[in-house]
Design a protein around this motif. Sequence first.
Motif, PDB file in Angstrom:
ATOM      1  N   LEU A  21     -36.789 -97.995  23.672  1.00 36.82           N
ATOM      2  CA  LEU A  21     -36.470 -99.194  22.792  1.00 36.82           C
ATOM      3  C   LEU A  21     -35.055 -99.660  23.184  1.00 36.82           C
ATOM      4  N   ARG A  22     -34.037 -98.649  22.920  1.00 34.45           N
ATOM      5  CA  ARG A  22     -32.813 -98.997  22.791  1.00 34.45           C
ATOM      6  C   ARG A  22     -32.576 -99.526  24.401  1.00 34.45           C
ATOM      7  N   GLU A  23     -33.200 -99.113  25.341  1.00 34.07           N
ATOM      8  CA  GLU A  23     -32.761 -99.290  26.712  1.00 34.07           C
ATOM      9  C   GLU A  23     -33.294-100.920  27.051  1.00 34.07           C
ATOM     10  N   MET A  24     -34.616-100.997  26.306  1.00 32.56           N
ATOM     11  CA  MET A  24     -34.995-102.413  26.490  1.00 32.56           C
ATOM     12  C   MET A  24     -33.878-103.558  25.950  1.00 32.56           C
ATOM     13  N   PHE A  25     -33.325-102.948  24.726  1.00 32.73           N
ATOM     14  CA  PHE A  25     -32.361-104.048  24.084  1.00 32.73           C
ATOM     15  C   PHE A  25     -30.985-104.147  24.995  1.00 32.73           C
ATOM     16  N   SER A  26     -30.817-102.954  25.629  1.00 27.97           N
ATOM     17  CA  SER A  26     -29.600-102.982  26.512  1.00 27.97           C
ATOM     18  C   SER A  26     -29.387-103.908  27.649  1.00 27.97           C
ATOM     19  N   GLU A 113     -43.680-104.009  27.121  1.00 30.95           N
ATOM     20  CA  GLU A 113     -42.951-104.510  28.289  1.00 30.95           C
ATOM     21  C   GLU A 113     -41.335-104.726  27.959  1.00 30.95           C
ATOM     22  N   SER A 114     -40.539-104.654  28.550  1.00 27.31           N
ATOM     23  CA  SER A 114     -39.127-104.675  28.154  1.00 27.31           C
ATOM     24  C   SER A 114     -38.760-105.899  27.902  1.00 27.31           C
ATOM     25  N   ARG A 115     -39.455-106.901  28.739  1.00 23.29           N
ATOM     26  CA  ARG A 115     -39.039-108.412  28.634  1.00 23.29           C
ATOM     27  C   ARG A 115     -39.799-109.089  27.526  1.00 23.29           C
ATOM     28  N   ALA A 116     -41.150-108.450  27.258  1.00 19.71           N
ATOM     29  CA  ALA A 116     -42.000-109.014  25.931  1.00 19.71           C
ATOM     30  C   ALA A 116     -41.178-108.786  24.755  1.00 19.71           C
ATOM     31  N   LEU A 117     -40.559-107.515  24.597  1.00 21.21           N
ATOM     32  CA  LEU A 117     -39.952-107.212  23.170  1.00 21.21           C
ATOM     33  C   LEU A 117     -39.047-108.350  22.547  1.00 21.21           C
ATOM     34  N   PRO A 118     -38.082-108.815  23.334  1.00 28.74           N
ATOM     35  CA  PRO A 118     -37.374-110.084  22.504  1.00 28.74           C
ATOM     36  C   PRO A 118     -38.131-110.960  22.135  1.00 28.74           C
ATOM     37  N   ARG A 119     -39.109-111.379  23.089  1.00 24.33           N
ATOM     38  CA  ARG A 119     -39.865-112.390  22.635  1.00 24.33           C
ATOM     39  C   ARG A 119     -40.705-112.297  21.362  1.00 24.33           C
ATOM     40  N   ALA A 120     -41.233-111.114  21.419  1.00 26.67           N
ATOM     41  CA  ALA A 120     -42.187-110.621  20.171  1.00 26.67           C
ATOM     42  C   ALA A 120     -41.115-110.631  18.919  1.00 26.67           C
TER      43      ALA A 120
END
Lengths: 521, 139
Positions: A21-26, A113-120
């Motif tokens: 999860l941290r990586e997705m944010f990075s 999905e890494s891009r879906a996370l911020p959108r969610a």
Amino acid sequence: MTEKALHVLLVEDNAGDARLLREMFSKEKVESFHLTHYLRMSDAETHLAKGGVDIVLLDMGLPDAHGIETVRRARAAAPNVPMIVLTGLEDEALAAEAMKEGAQDYLIKGQIESRALPRALRHAIERHRMQVETDLVRILQLQLKDEFLSHVSHELRSPLTSIYSFSSIIADGLAGQTSPQQDEYLQIILKNVSQLQAMIEDLIMVMQAQTGKLSVELLQTSVADAIVYAVDTLRRAAAAKDITVTFRPSKTLRLAYADPTRLRQILTILLDNAIKFTPTGGAVHIGAQSFEDDPTFLRVEVSDTGRGISSKAAERIFDRLYQVSDNGEAGRNGLGLGLYIAQDLVARQGGRIWVRSELQQGSHFSFIVPVFSLEGLIAPILAHEQKPGEAIAVLSVEITSRVNSQAVPSEILSLARSLLQQCLRPDTDLLLPNLNAASEHMLFYVIAYTQQQGAEVIERRILSQLRRNGQLQPADFTIAVSHSFLDPISRDANESMKTFIGQVAAGIQDHIGKQSFQERS
Amino acid sequence: MSQKKILIVDDDPEVRLSLHVRLKVNNYDVVFAGDGVASIAEARKHMPDLIILDLGLPAGDGFSVLERLKANVILSMIPVIVVSGRVRIPNREWALKAGAIAFLQKPVDNARLLSVIRHALGEKGSSEPVVYELGDTVN
């Protein structure tokens, strides 16, 4: 416009999941997210309490909290912060439960999905904001309605008060002697004041029902008492039309589980109606008995020898503002709210109301309300899982007036009841309704599923809660609180819950004294 | 026997006048206040045996008057009957919790008002308990 950085609180104890999860944010722009990460619920709670968090990403299996408990604790720590729960693939049922508890969304681990996370995250925050706004608008609307109601009530009653006060002053001869003719006319004014007042009452009541302000407090109560009250109230109206009103209470009539005030209102409406639509010299009969179709209900019937209702009218008679059209024979009929109110009040007490009638054959209005049953009352607290050492305690709270052994006013009675209610835990304690239906004697019983220590805690809580109130001071009232435990009732696996509840109920009855549960003759 | 003194707090002069007539004839001494501030001053000055209090008042509504009365060691001894045109729920409960001995809704039936007053003053012939649920209708 630059977006403010979102403060995300991640609560996750699994190192691998947390790293992913941290990586997705990075991968996101540094200025758009600010991530704080904790492994334990307790640390997350402390952090949430400080404020400033925009959204919580919550794992539902933590070292110090598990499952739905995690959601509840996070909600409790920060009720207004949106939350997304993280669940495993097999846990979608748990996720649904989390949503019911107020989570905005759920993400399945390993499928994010890494891009879906911020959108969610942004969606969850937006949904939460909209929900808060909708709630706010609804609360404001209710408040407005309430203020309007209060205003209407006051503005209509003030001139009415003046009309009543000064006409009665003249009628009572306090402003000089009046002629017989003047007296007659003054009585007409006063009669109309009563009618107007009754209509204001009806209006307010309907409006209160719409804003959820109409309260119904279910107690063990006597239907016969309510009937006697209504007959008493309308005695004069019946006598004026030479209508005989009869009521023969059955000796075996059981007590109802209903609101005594509301019962009296229903009966007053039905009896008032019957008198209004029955010609001079007619008869009205009230009966009360066990309901033929279901013995767990009582049926009350108000019958008249009036002009009856057509079947078409009978269908609509409980509708709001509905009035049976007449040829002017009954005079003014009021607002057409009475039966609507009666129906609403019956329904709020778990009952039903109907009418049987034919034109020129009189009308029979019936309603049913539940019979009081101790079993039904205690069942919910017995469903609570029994822990070692726990048993059923019966606490008694007795409040006695020091003043000339006077009866305790009903206001104090309901005050004490609401104070007591505040001392109890909702799932395991139960305040029994007044066992002696019409008594002004203040003896309350609390049934609690607890241990010796727990019972003592409740006792102390009750005492201090009652004494804290200005109206229950030692100078005016003595308060005695005590407790004892029922003999243990074995609850083996083969025994049905129903049998167990029956045994506990019998135990409580024995304990308190059987006579309290029977209708006074 | 000396006359009992009743302080009537109401901003409506018609209410004050009608209560004045009604209570005088029943042998009570009546004093008045038309707003929240004056009511406390009049209570101190006259030390009435009973206060009849309206809720909607200028300069501090009835609830704040009730609070101030009940917060004072001496004034808190005076029984207060709230008489209001406001809706019964929830005002009745609030008034009783704040220390009023009864909540009566306007218009109050004369016989009933007198009975509650006698009860509050501990006078003889006031067997009627202070129970007003449905009963505040004029008959």
